[in-house]
Design an enzyme around this catalytic site. Structure first.
Site, PDB file in Angstrom:
ATOM      1  N   HIS A 265       0.873  -1.167   0.000  1.00 40.79           N
ATOM      2  CA  HIS A 265       0.000   0.000   0.000  1.00 40.79           C
ATOM      3  C   HIS A 265       0.912   1.219   0.000  1.00 40.79           C
ATOM      4  O   HIS A 265       1.647   1.459   0.960  1.00 40.79           O
ATOM      5  CB  HIS A 265      -0.925   0.004   1.214  1.00 40.79           C
ATOM      6  CG  HIS A 265      -1.928  -1.112   1.186  1.00 40.79           C
ATOM      7  ND1 HIS A 265      -2.352  -1.772   2.315  1.00 40.79           N
ATOM      8  CD2 HIS A 265      -2.589  -1.683   0.141  1.00 40.79           C
ATOM      9  CE1 HIS A 265      -3.239  -2.696   1.970  1.00 40.79           C
ATOM     10  NE2 HIS A 265      -3.398  -2.656   0.655  1.00 40.79           N
TER      11      HIS A 265
ATOM     12  N   GLU B  53       1.411   3.664   2.993  1.00 38.34           N
ATOM     13  CA  GLU B  53       1.861   3.126   4.281  1.00 38.34           C
ATOM     14  C   GLU B  53       3.384   3.040   4.225  1.00 38.34           C
ATOM     15  O   GLU B  53       3.958   2.025   3.819  1.00 38.34           O
ATOM     16  CB  GLU B  53       1.198   1.771   4.534  1.00 38.34           C
ATOM     17  CG  GLU B  53      -0.327   1.887   4.623  1.00 38.34           C
ATOM     18  CD  GLU B  53      -1.053   0.545   4.667  1.00 38.34           C
ATOM     19  OE1 GLU B  53      -0.378  -0.497   4.830  1.00 38.34           O
ATOM     20  OE2 GLU B  53      -2.283   0.551   4.521  1.00 38.34           O
TER      21      GLU B  53
ATOM     22  N   HIS C 167       3.073  -3.280   6.639  1.00 40.66           N
ATOM     23  CA  HIS C 167       1.950  -2.358   6.453  1.00 40.66           C
ATOM     24  C   HIS C 167       1.966  -1.288   7.536  1.00 40.66           C
ATOM     25  O   HIS C 167       2.814  -1.292   8.429  1.00 40.66           O
ATOM     26  CB  HIS C 167       0.617  -3.117   6.515  1.00 40.66           C
ATOM     27  CG  HIS C 167       0.367  -4.009   5.344  1.00 40.66           C
ATOM     28  ND1 HIS C 167      -0.503  -3.686   4.322  1.00 40.66           N
ATOM     29  CD2 HIS C 167       0.877  -5.225   5.014  1.00 40.66           C
ATOM     30  CE1 HIS C 167      -0.525  -4.661   3.425  1.00 40.66           C
ATOM     31  NE2 HIS C 167       0.307  -5.606   3.828  1.00 40.66           N
TER      32      HIS C 167
ATOM     33  N   GLU D  67       1.989  -4.847  10.932  1.00 38.90           N
ATOM     34  CA  GLU D  67       1.467  -3.474  10.959  1.00 38.90           C
ATOM     35  C   GLU D  67       2.368  -2.693  11.918  1.00 38.90           C
ATOM     36  O   GLU D  67       2.402  -2.960  13.118  1.00 38.90           O
ATOM     37  CB  GLU D  67       0.025  -3.466  11.449  1.00 38.90           C
ATOM     38  CG  GLU D  67      -0.938  -4.278  10.582  1.00 38.90           C
ATOM     39  CD  GLU D  67      -1.427  -3.491   9.370  1.00 38.90           C
ATOM     40  OE1 GLU D  67      -1.081  -2.292   9.256  1.00 38.90           O
ATOM     41  OE2 GLU D  67      -2.173  -4.071   8.552  1.00 38.90           O
TER      42      GLU D  67
END
Length: 359
Positions: free
Chosen positions: A2, A5, A109, A200
């Site tokens: 992404h 990110e 991410h 994340e």
């Protein structure tokens, strides 16, 4: 993957710099590099990154590629048909996975602080009706996620990014968090024979540049310890007559059969990530009797070498044809097969009761 990110992208650039500058200076990094083949892809979505003109902690169009597709919803899915058009970036990664022998991977991410592990999607076969989609290697995935979270500066605390979202010990099963179709980590595990988790790394997707040094300090030890886990378990080579490598042989641990069987590469090599313990390893060459070997697996992450166990099939002189594992919803097909069997079992059960009554 992404583009907006950005922390993961920067952490990987820091990691590259750290590895190359520490080689022959730091004994641990030197041994790690001498015994580990490491591939690093700082970004899968450069167009999305370039499209992010105004940094934002929550959302920008840079999440998507140039064609406005979410690359982490773009892979073939093992639980349902994914009708998304395969993007060039996705195809390139799929080809990369096919042509290499990857064993361990992490997908970076932003937008949360947690280590998430497969499965992201699920059905009744994987236990999703109970809110958790369990893989055959669930214990290994939990270990991998905890390895990262407990070596991170704060992820292990599990506080998340707000009071509403907490993750005990800083980890979560992907499906338990939210269901996701077409994700990369499920694809890599099922069709790539590679254990991948999703990391994340930041509550803010695109933080100010002056925070990057702290992010590196927070993640540095976790990244190194995670890479070491590639040396968990057992590895070896399957050979035939005259020591010829046998590709496409099935090698799996008993009780851990994968919906798409794990096979040897073109050099006859196999790699199975397993926690320390006793296992029965089953090697099968189509058309020949399977070979079973019991192994006692230690924790070899500190010595940078998994346990080695080779298999020799003296009667095999011809390489098996390359098998095909279709990019179709394999678990959906398995669920249908299971459902079709159940009524038969009920009828057999009823017949058994009747026989006992009338005997």
């Amino acid at each position: 993957m992404h583009g907006d990110e950005t922390v993961g992208r920067e952490m990987l650039l820091h990691l590259i710099d750290f590895l190359v500058t520490s080689y022959r200076r730091d004994p641990v990094i030197t041994r790690l590099l001498n015994n580990t083949r490491i591939h690093i892809m700082p970004t899968m979505n450069p167009d999305g990154f370039e499209a992010t003109k105004v940094p934002d902690c929550y959302y920008t169009p840079g999440r998507y590629n140039k064609n406005r597709e979410d690359l982490n919803r773009n892979f073939p899915d093992a639980f349902e048909n994914n009708n998304a058009s395969i993007q060039p970036e996705t195809q390139a990664v799929m080809d990369w996975i096919k042509n290499e022998t990857f064993v361990l991977s992490a997908n970076l991410h932003g937008g949360a602080l947690v280590a998430s592990y497969t499965f992201d999607n699920g059905n009744s076969v994987t236990g999703s009706l109970k809110g958790y989609s369990r893989s055959p290697d669930d214990d290994v995935f939990i270990h991998l996620a905890k390895t990262y979270s407990f070596n991170h500066a704060s992820m292990y605390k599990g506080t998340g990014c707000d009071n509403r979202q907490t993750f005990p010990e800083g980890i979560t099963n992907g499906y338990s968090w939210y269901q996701l179709e077409g994700g990369m980590q499920d694809y890599n595990y099922i069709w790539g024979q590679c254990f991948e988790i999703t990391l994340e790394l930041s509550c803010c997707k695109y933080p100010p540049a002056n925070q990057l040094e702290k992010f590196w300090r927070d993640n540095k030890a976790a990244l190194i310890e995670y890479i070491k886990q590639v040396h968990l378990g057992v590895k070896g080579q399957v050979t035939g007559k005259n020591g010829t490598p046998i590709p496409n042989a099935i090698v799996e641990a008993k009780g851990r059969a994968h919906v798409c069987p794990y096979r040897t590469n073109q050099q006859g090599e196999y790699f199975l990530l397993l926690l320390p313990g006793t296992y029965v390893i089953n090697a099968t060459v189509p058309g020949y009797k399977s070979m079973l070997k019991t192994v006692e697996i230690p924790d070899n992450t500190g010595t940078f070498s998994a346990l080695k166990q080779d298999f020799f099939f003296s009667e095999v002189s011809v390489k098996p044809e390359a098998p095909s594992c279709p990019k179709t919803p394999l678990y959906q097909e398995l669920e249908r097969a299971s459902a079709a069997v159940k009524p038969t079992l009920h009828i057999l059960g009823l017949m058994t009761v009747m026989l006992v009554i009338f005997k």
